[in-house]
Design an enzyme around this catalytic site. Structure first.
Site, PDB file in Angstrom:
ATOM      1  N   ASP A  21       0.759  -1.333   0.014  1.00  0.00           N
ATOM      2  CA  ASP A  21       0.160  -0.044  -0.158  1.00  0.00           C
ATOM      3  C   ASP A  21       0.900   1.226   0.051  1.00  0.00           C
ATOM      4  O   ASP A  21       1.766   1.292   0.906  1.00  0.00           O
ATOM      5  CB  ASP A  21      -0.930   0.040   1.176  1.00  0.00           C
ATOM      6  CG  ASP A  21      -1.776   1.168   1.407  1.00  0.00           C
ATOM      7  OD1 ASP A  21      -1.919   1.927   0.403  1.00  0.00           O
ATOM      8  OD2 ASP A  21      -2.165   1.321   2.621  1.00  0.00           O
ATOM      9  N   ASN A  23      -0.107   4.653  -0.525  1.00  0.00           N
ATOM     10  CA  ASN A  23      -0.718   5.974   0.015  1.00  0.00           C
ATOM     11  C   ASN A  23      -1.499   5.697   1.181  1.00  0.00           C
ATOM     12  O   ASN A  23      -2.083   6.568   1.703  1.00  0.00           O
ATOM     13  CB  ASN A  23      -1.641   6.237  -1.256  1.00  0.00           C
ATOM     14  CG  ASN A  23      -2.826   5.527  -1.517  1.00  0.00           C
ATOM     15  OD1 ASN A  23      -2.830   4.382  -1.140  1.00  0.00           O
ATOM     16  ND2 ASN A  23      -3.874   5.869  -2.051  1.00  0.00           N
ATOM     17  N   ASP A  29      -1.702  -1.200  -3.869  1.00  0.00           N
ATOM     18  CA  ASP A  29      -2.110  -0.471  -5.228  1.00  0.00           C
ATOM     19  C   ASP A  29      -0.861  -0.594  -6.191  1.00  0.00           C
ATOM     20  O   ASP A  29       0.034  -1.124  -5.993  1.00  0.00           O
ATOM     21  CB  ASP A  29      -2.216   0.999  -4.782  1.00  0.00           C
ATOM     22  CG  ASP A  29      -1.259   1.686  -3.971  1.00  0.00           C
ATOM     23  OD1 ASP A  29      -0.164   1.466  -4.085  1.00  0.00           O
ATOM     24  OD2 ASP A  29      -1.994   1.977  -2.672  1.00  0.00           O
ATOM     25  N   ASP A  98      -4.679 -10.481 -15.740  1.00  0.00           N
ATOM     26  CA  ASP A  98      -5.652 -11.647 -15.339  1.00  0.00           C
ATOM     27  C   ASP A  98      -7.009 -11.336 -16.391  1.00  0.00           C
ATOM     28  O   ASP A  98      -7.350  -9.892 -16.332  1.00  0.00           O
ATOM     29  CB  ASP A  98      -6.188 -11.496 -13.864  1.00  0.00           C
ATOM     30  CG  ASP A  98      -6.462 -12.870 -13.373  1.00  0.00           C
ATOM     31  OD1 ASP A  98      -7.427 -13.420 -14.008  1.00  0.00           O
ATOM     32  OD2 ASP A  98      -6.076 -13.189 -12.240  1.00  0.00           O
ATOM     33  N   ASP A 194      -9.085 -16.399 -16.362  1.00  0.00           N
ATOM     34  CA  ASP A 194     -10.060 -16.882 -15.148  1.00  0.00           C
ATOM     35  C   ASP A 194     -11.003 -17.792 -15.921  1.00  0.00           C
ATOM     36  O   ASP A 194     -11.701 -17.553 -16.740  1.00  0.00           O
ATOM     37  CB  ASP A 194     -10.860 -15.651 -14.774  1.00  0.00           C
ATOM     38  CG  ASP A 194     -11.292 -16.104 -13.322  1.00  0.00           C
ATOM     39  OD1 ASP A 194     -10.663 -16.112 -12.591  1.00  0.00           O
ATOM     40  OD2 ASP A 194     -12.643 -15.807 -13.219  1.00  0.00           O
ATOM     41  N   GLU A 251      -7.184 -21.085 -16.545  1.00  0.00           N
ATOM     42  CA  GLU A 251      -7.549 -21.328 -15.306  1.00  0.00           C
ATOM     43  C   GLU A 251      -8.586 -22.378 -15.442  1.00  0.00           C
ATOM     44  O   GLU A 251      -9.540 -21.790 -16.183  1.00  0.00           O
ATOM     45  CB  GLU A 251      -7.825 -20.422 -14.205  1.00  0.00           C
ATOM     46  CG  GLU A 251      -8.366 -21.164 -12.713  1.00  0.00           C
ATOM     47  CD  GLU A 251      -9.208 -20.411 -12.120  1.00  0.00           C
ATOM     48  OE1 GLU A 251      -9.137 -20.620 -10.938  1.00  0.00           O
ATOM     49  OE2 GLU A 251     -10.106 -19.766 -12.574  1.00  0.00           O
ATOM     50  N   HIS A 324      -4.184 -17.154  -5.072  1.00  0.00           N
ATOM     51  CA  HIS A 324      -5.083 -16.101  -4.038  1.00  0.00           C
ATOM     52  C   HIS A 324      -6.317 -16.956  -3.644  1.00  0.00           C
ATOM     53  O   HIS A 324      -7.258 -16.609  -2.882  1.00  0.00           O
ATOM     54  CB  HIS A 324      -5.396 -14.904  -5.040  1.00  0.00           C
ATOM     55  CG  HIS A 324      -6.539 -15.447  -6.256  1.00  0.00           C
ATOM     56  ND1 HIS A 324      -5.680 -15.784  -7.219  1.00  0.00           N
ATOM     57  CD2 HIS A 324      -7.716 -15.170  -6.352  1.00  0.00           C
ATOM     58  CE1 HIS A 324      -6.655 -15.913  -8.057  1.00  0.00           C
ATOM     59  NE2 HIS A 324      -7.845 -15.861  -7.639  1.00  0.00           N
ATOM     60  N   ASP A 325      -6.610 -18.138  -4.289  1.00  0.00           N
ATOM     61  CA  ASP A 325      -7.349 -18.839  -3.939  1.00  0.00           C
ATOM     62  C   ASP A 325      -7.639 -20.184  -2.864  1.00  0.00           C
ATOM     63  O   ASP A 325      -8.591 -20.746  -2.286  1.00  0.00           O
ATOM     64  CB  ASP A 325      -8.477 -19.709  -4.969  1.00  0.00           C
ATOM     65  CG  ASP A 325      -8.859 -18.596  -5.806  1.00  0.00           C
ATOM     66  OD1 ASP A 325      -9.581 -17.372  -5.360  1.00  0.00           O
ATOM     67  OD2 ASP A 325      -8.908 -18.686  -7.376  1.00  0.00           O
TER      68      ASP A 325
END
Ligand code: GLC
Ligand code: CA
Length: 554
Positions: A21, A23, A29, A98, A194, A251, A324-325
């Protein structure tokens, strides 16, 4: 087998919300990513796969896209994105985006139009029916949502805010291909697609077979690897991918090696490689991921080896333990307690010495672990929250549900990246969107980079070996001792060169008999440094020990 840059690459996946992050609004970000590019370059990765950064109402953290050509304001601006791409290319790395094109957000303009009336020009961009079938959504409940404006139901295989696109409609395909070309012309180096094997639905949309009186049933067999999927992908390839030097990975839940060959054989011009889920499913029972069962090493070896040999001459494998899953691999297949470091390195060795393109998910190179939040309110993932609500309504116990969530929730992978031991792991200076794992004080990038024996430096060495030895990329594969419940051993071979990989998957000492041919081989990497360079006939492997031997001579 032809040489390709993407076969020789190592990919690093960034989940932008949780990466860095810049900010201090609690959300990772694009500028935060730019700040860490040198860290990734140092690790040695070639390609960055960036999870979605497009405009999205964030029902599923960006996997619900409302505008494919804009950047989500949480993440920055298109100028930031352009600068990120430049900075990535400047460092001789590549970027794959992605691509979520099985569905959009319900806030995408196509859907906003589509739902207005049955004769709207965008009506057929989605899948509308008078009556729902019994398919279950991947995120619990029916896969159909009633829309009162037109008195019909639309299909959403994922959340209600992720309506499925109707790929039967050529306008949908053309619009998506135009959008893909737009990104390719901006200079992206490829796509991770995806649930791309869900795009073709059996047009009869038949009911699934319902189990013991359950309301909803799996519709998998009617949309996984559906009737027109290869035709659609070939059309996509011709109209977009074929004109660029890029890499693509699809995927594909439910894909088999036989189908994967059809998707990735070079002569067929579809995709470069797929993500299969067979090894991710070995701890799931008949009722799916939350129905947890013990996994066995014999089955894990059998699955990974089958993929290695089936795709030996045709197609190409992707290699992964994490994304991430998925829960964190060191907690799942290793030991996130006493042997965290050893087992993380052992798992890395086992995977990175295989044939295929390896993927590292952010934090995996630090041995980041699952998290155990003690109340449901700490969780953010829609799949987890929907399951929890459904099961509580059915009378399940909170404590048991939390145990399941600790093991399998997608938020295990999504806790913020652990950069250093300062507050919030150096990810942000404010409250992060999802709490950090409290173990960041010990497990973080700053201390890993400073420690030459860390998991991070071990990954660096594995990546460097892949660059040094073509056998790691292109050699054939053979599993040894398939029945062993403690050892995962295999060999690789390329033009008289040989590699032997031996990993102990237990916290006990185990013996391994070295195949005679390898007695002269030299150790090129291992996770315990006391081990001799030269091989003894009987190797006593320490808990979670893993070593790799190379011999150029026989
Ligand atoms: C894929 C993504 C997952 C997402 C789903 C719906 O499985 O990896 O995060 O929720 O598709 O887009
Ligand atoms: Ca931010």
């Amino acid at each position: 087998m032809t040489r390709q840059w993407w076969k020789e690459s190592v990919v690093y996946q960034i989940y932008p919300r949780s990466f860095n992050d810049s900010n201090n609004d609690g959300i990772g970000d694009i500028n935060g990513i730019i700040q860490k590019l040198d860290y990734l370059k140092e690790l040695g990765v070639d390609v960055i796969w960036l999870s979605p950064v497009y405009e999205s109402p964030n029902d599923d953290n960006g996997y619900d896209i409302s505008d494919y050509t804009r950047i989500m304001s949480d993440f920055g601006t298109m100028e930031d994105w352009d600068r990120m791409l430049q900075e990535i290319h400047k460092r001789n790395m590549k970027l794959i985006m992605d691509l979520v094109i099985n569905h959009t957000s319900d806030e995408h303009n196509w859907f906003v139009e589509s739902r207005k009336s049955t004769d709207n020009a965008f009506r057929d961009y989605y899948i509308w029916r008078d009556k729902p079938n019994n398919w279950e959504s991947a995120f619990s409940g029916s896969a159909w949502k009633y829309d009162k404006t037109t008195n019909q139901y639309y299909l959403h295989l994922f959340s209600q805010k992720q309506p499925d696109l109707n790929w039967e409609n050529p306008d949908v395909r053309n619009d998506l291909f135009t959008m893909m070309k737009w990104w390719l012309d901006k200079g992206v180096d490829g796509f991770r697609m995806d649930v791309i094997n869900f795009i073709s639905k059996d047009q009869r949309l038949p009911d699934g077979e319902a189990n013991n009186g359950k309301l909803y049933a799996s519709g998998h067999s009617y949309y996984m690897n559906g009737p027109r999927v290869h035709e659609f992908l070939q059309e996509m390839n011709q109209k977009t991918l074929a004109n660029y030097d890029i890499m693509t990975v699809g995927e594909m839940p439910g894909v088999t090696p036989e189908q994967a060959k059809l998707y990735t054989a070079e002569s067929r011009n579809e995709l470069d490689m797929v993500f299969h889920f067979e090894h991710m499913d070995i701890d799931s029972g008949p009722d799916g991921k939350w129905d947890i069962k013990p996994w066995s090493l014999v089955e894990l070896k059998q699955i990974l080896s089958k993929w290695q040999t089936e795709l030996e001459y045709e197609g190409w494998n992707s290699l992964y333990w994490n994304n991430h899953d998925q829960p964190r691999v060191v907690s799942r297949f290793g030991d996130d307690g006493a042997y965290r470091v050893e087992s993380a390195k052992m798992l890395a060795t086992t995977l990175h010495m295989m044939k295929g393109t390896p993927y590292i998910y952010q934090g995996e190179e630090l041995g980041m672990t699952n998290v155990r939040f003690n109340k449901i309110a700490s969780y953010r993932d829609i799949e987890t929250l929907n399951m929890y609500e459904e099961k509580i309504n059915e009378g399940a116990e909170e404590k048991a549900l939390l145990e399941t969530i600790h093991a399998k929730s997608r938020d295990n992978a999504r806790t913020p990246m652990q950069w250093d031991s300062s507050a919030n792991a150096g990810f942000t200076e404010t409250a992060p969107w999802l709490q950090v794992n409290p173990n960041y004080v010990d497990i973080n990038a700053a201390s890993a980079v400073a420690d030459p024996n860390s998991i991070y430096h071990y990954y660096r060495k594995l990546i460097a070996l892949r660059k040094k030895y073509p056998i790691v990329v292109y050699g054939s594969y053979e599993l040894l001792m398939p029945e062993s419940e403690s050892i995962f051993a295999y060999t690789r071979e390329l033009r008289n060169k040989h590699l032997l990989v031996v990993s102990n998957f237990t916290n006990e000492f185990v013996h391994f008999e070295i195949p005679k041919d390898y007695l002269k081989a030299t150790k090129i990497i291992g996770n315990y440094h006391e081990r001799n360079e030269k091989l003894e006939q009987k190797l006593e492997l320490k808990p979670y020990e893993s070593c790799v031997y190379y011999d150029a001579d026989f």
